[in-house]
Design an enzyme around this catalytic site. Structure first.
Site, PDB file in Angstrom:
ATOM      1  N   HIS A 394       5.127   3.304  -5.594  1.00 42.25           N
ATOM      2  CA  HIS A 394       5.311   2.322  -6.661  1.00 42.25           C
ATOM      3  C   HIS A 394       4.019   2.089  -7.426  1.00 42.25           C
ATOM      4  O   HIS A 394       4.029   1.882  -8.638  1.00 42.25           O
ATOM      5  CB  HIS A 394       5.828   1.011  -6.073  1.00 42.25           C
ATOM      6  CG  HIS A 394       7.274   1.062  -5.720  1.00 42.25           C
ATOM      7  ND1 HIS A 394       7.825   0.340  -4.680  1.00 42.25           N
ATOM      8  CD2 HIS A 394       8.296   1.756  -6.268  1.00 42.25           C
ATOM      9  CE1 HIS A 394       9.119   0.586  -4.612  1.00 42.25           C
ATOM     10  NE2 HIS A 394       9.426   1.433  -5.557  1.00 42.25           N
ATOM     11  N   CYS A 702      15.925  18.420 -20.214  1.00 45.09           N
ATOM     12  CA  CYS A 702      15.461  17.034 -20.150  1.00 45.09           C
ATOM     13  C   CYS A 702      14.605  16.776 -18.917  1.00 45.09           C
ATOM     14  O   CYS A 702      14.240  15.627 -18.648  1.00 45.09           O
ATOM     15  CB  CYS A 702      16.637  16.062 -20.180  1.00 45.09           C
ATOM     16  SG  CYS A 702      17.763  16.206 -18.775  1.00 45.09           S
TER      17      CYS A 702
END
Length: 766
Positions: A394, A702
């Site tokens: 994170h 993508c």
């Protein structure tokens, strides 16, 4: 609206507590004390008990303070604006109160609810000044506040009149009076001044008008969306951080439970503040850490202990160790969050500081990077070097979203505090006492490259031989779309990220609103909405899934919904079942597509039966809604000629396609070198998709490969018709494509397919 050095103190007393409406006389008294000074305090209040509470508060404060307090019936919002601006000029308490009381004048005048004041004529002997108002939105609140501030600096009586609208004159030192003028762009304003400093006042007004009343329009200069440099290279003096909190001086007492409770509350407040400052797609990180603070198993392990610091550390160390031992690399990196919570509470218990603020231009060297540190560190640092490996933590996610240069996995390299270090994340190199000039040259080259790309970001990506490639943006939030300068639309809207912080499933209306907001942020350009891509390393709290031995090879993407029975709920609550969850999303997409260019894309497709099932779930589609699938597994690439029949497009997800082709978990740093999107085996699958896709089916990429300026020409050379990159890379990818020939790119791609390794392909591209 006022200069920083002239701002009056503003104190707020609202609510009975953090969540309940009402007023508390003690809180009002405390706020009066905070705002008090020799000039007195103006109290603005709303309705009902606020009046009584304010009056009662005056009985709680010192009589001398109470004598300097004036309660005002002025309108709360308009009165506050007028009072702050007037107080910033040094006006008296009575003048500030009077101006606050006139706060509604501008609105009343505009709506015809108040009789206009009798205009005062210019007195004989007054000096006058005519200026033309050039600012785009006229004399609105901010420039009006600037005018009031300037007038208040002089011993002069100044009025202003709108000659073109024949309004005024009004007191130029009154924000509410100036607002009644409603002076528009190109109107002629007449200022009249009298008094000892009339000349100086008009000269200052002329200077302010020459600066367009300091009403600075939106900058046309190149700016970075992220708060850091946005580069992947850094050099500077090291600031080495030891993550351990020293407990040697902690002395246990007879109130250990209360001390822990106080520390937990302090940590909760800190995490709440971090959440408020974090982007929407990262707020859940701090929510999760706050929940961990009150984890029953942890609190039970600490309950009754005679030394809560020691027992808290022991309990959190054991929990972190259990995460460290998990098979899944993504879950292993959650141990960082546990240790971050551990240390936050230990610092609160011991009174240890949060840590010294890194000096601007320094390189922060940390054992591991937690989300709180990444969110709080000043973006003026040169970069962050993390000893621990891993790219999905994170803290890493937060730092990169802020544009802070970052390298992970530097290991146990000996680094002394203050010694110069440098790193280049593109090459994976970290050096102690490097050649600073060489690094400075590299940094300047990349900054120049980025600046040039951003200056031309709105130009199409057209090759030198005339082929134009749409360069779209991958988004996981509305803010991503707002920050995506130069994107030709969105080639991937990650809905599982967009709504990933929710505990309950979004309704169709909520989804429609979010998709429309993204489309609006991209100026109505086409957006490609991917249906829920859940599973593997992307859980959704409102769609819990059973544990799987190998989640990357389990129920992911469309499989999650197709394999469920229509009656299967997602939770024991009233949450929609899996089929209903997908149906709600498809309903929302169809509604948005009725008025906005939209494409819908189904993830993790392997078989033609899955495509047929997905189309049945979609049902009748409005005109213009295009449908496609993601190509993420080798099986899909190898049968694309039948898999894509009847579709409008396919989009290749190179991240998953790479990990499945190379049998290397993309989150496992031990095998990370194998998971390289430039592996010729991956490129051959992309080549096959382009060559074998049914006629008329558009091919896009993508995945991360489309965000790499080095790889983008190769993809174009393979015949890919559209690229979708992460926001910060759009400008660089477009700039690179403008420098190449599509014919040369095709020749380079043909050569790349014959090479034997990703390293050889990369060298060839360079």
């Amino acid at each position: 609206m006022v200069a920083a050095d002239n701002r009056p103190v503003i104190a707020v007393a609202a609510g009975l507590d953090e969540t309940t409406f009402g007023t508390d006389a003690a809180a009002v008294a405390e706020a009066i004390g905070a705002a008090d000074g020799p000039d007195g305090v103006l109290v603005l209040l709303d309705l009902g008990s606020a009046v009584l509470s304010a009056e009662m508060a005056l009985e709680f404060v010192d009589p001398e303070t109470a004598a300097r307090v004036k309660l005002s019936s002025a309108p709360l919002v308009e009165g506050l604006v007028a009072a702050v601006v007037t107080a910033s000029t040094g006006a008296s308490l009575d003048a500030v109160a009077a101006e606050a009381g006139r706060g509604l004048a501008g609105k009343q005048d505009h709506l015809g609810e108040a009789a206009p004041e009798e205009p005062a004529a210019v007195s004989a002997g007054q000096l006058t000044l005519d200026v033309v108002l050039r600012i785009e939105h006229g004399l609105h609140a901010r420039p009006a506040a600037k005018l009031v501030g300037v007038v208040g600096q002089f011993d002069a009586q100044v009025t202003v009149r709108d000659l073109d609208a024949d309004r005024g004159p009004v007191d130029a030192g009154s924000l509410s009076r100036v607002a009644t003028l409603n002076a528009q762009q190109n109107h002629r304003l007449e200022f009249a001044a009298g008094g000892p400093q009339a000349t100086e006042a008009l000269e200052a007004i002329q200077a302010l008008a020459d600066r367009d009343f300091d009403d600075v329009p939106p900058s046309t200069e190149v700016v970075q969306a992220a708060s850091g440099s946005g580069l992947d290279v850094a050099v500077g003096p090291a600031m080495v951080v030891d993550a351990e909190v020293d407990l040697s001086s902690y002395v246990a007492g007879d109130n250990e439970h209360d001390r822990l409770e106080q520390a937990l509350r302090q940590a909760e407040q800190q995490l709440s503040g971090l959440k408020d400052k974090a982007p929407a797609d990262q707020a859940g990180i701090f929510d999760a850490q706050a929940v961990l603070l009150r984890d029953p198993a942890v609190l039970e392990a600490v309950a009754g202990s005679t030394n809560v610091a020691t027992f808290w550390k022991k309990a959190l160390d054991e929990l972190a160790a259990s995460f460290d031992g998990l098979d899944d690399a993504y879950q292993r990196e959650r141990a960082q969050d546990v240790r971050s919570v551990r240390d936050r509470v230990l610092r609160a218990l011991t009174g240890a500081p949060e840590g010294a603020e890194p000096a601007p231009g320094s390189v922060l060297v940390v054992p591991e990077l937690d989300a709180a540190t990444a969110a709080q560190v000043d973006a003026s640092v040169a970069g962050i070097a993390v000893r621990a490996a891993g790219t999905t933590g994170h803290g890493v996610i937060v730092a990169r979203s802020r544009g802070i240069p970052l390298i992970t996995g530097i290991g146990d390299i000996t680094v002394a505090d203050g010694v110069t270090v440098g790193f280049d994340a593109r090459t994976g190199s970290f050096l102690v006492e490097p050649d600073r000039q060489a690094f400075a040259t590299t940094i300047q080259e990349r900054q120049d490259e980025r600046d040039a790309a951003l200056r031309a970001v709105d130009e199409p990506a057209t090759t030198v031989d005339g082929r134009t490639i749409p360069v779209m943006v991958n988004v996981g939030s509305v803010q991503d779309a707002r920050d995506a300068r130069g994107a030709d639309g969105s080639g991937l809207v990650r809905t599982e990220v967009l709504f990933g912080d929710r505990r309950t499933a979004p309704t169709a209306a909520e989804q429609v609103a979010a998709y429309r907001e993204i489309a609006a942020a991209l100026n109505g350009k086409s957006i490609t909405i991917r249906t829920w891509d859940v599973g593997g390393d992307k859980p959704l709290r409102f769609l819990p899934q059973a544990a799987e031995a190998n989640p990357f090879l389990g129920e992911r993407g469309i499989r999650t919904f197709r394999h469920a029975t229509p009656e299967q709920p997602t939770a024991a609550s009233a949450q929609p079942g899996r089929h209903e969850l997908l149906k709600i999303q498809l309903d929302a997409i169809r509604e948005v597509a009725a008025a906005t260019p939209v494409q819908v894309m189904f993830p993790m497709v392997t078989m033609a039966e899955e495509v047929a099932w997905a189309l049945r779930q979609l049902g009748p589609r409005p005109d213009g809604l295009k449908v496609g699938i993601m190509v993420e597994v080798p099986a899909a690439a190898l049968r694309i000629e039948t898999l894509a029949v009847g579709l409008d497009f396919v989009s290749i997800g190179t991240n998953d396609l790479t990990q499945y082709t190379t049998a290397a978990d993309r989150t496992n740093t031990a095998v990370a070198p194998l998971a390289d999107g430039l592996d010729p085996a991956v490129l051959r699958l992309i080549d096959r998709v382009v060559r074998q896709v049914p006629l008329g089916v558009h091919v896009a990429v993508c995945g991360d490969l489309a965000s790499d300026p080095l790889a983008a020409p190769l993809l174009v050379g393979l015949g890919v018709q559209e690229l979708s990159a992460v926001g910060p890379q759009v400008a660089l990818v477009k700039a690179k494509l403008r420098q190449i020939s599509a014919v040369d790119a095709a020749m380079a791609a043909a050569t790349a397919l014959t090479l034997d390794s990703a390293a050889a392909v990369r060298q060839r591209l360079k």
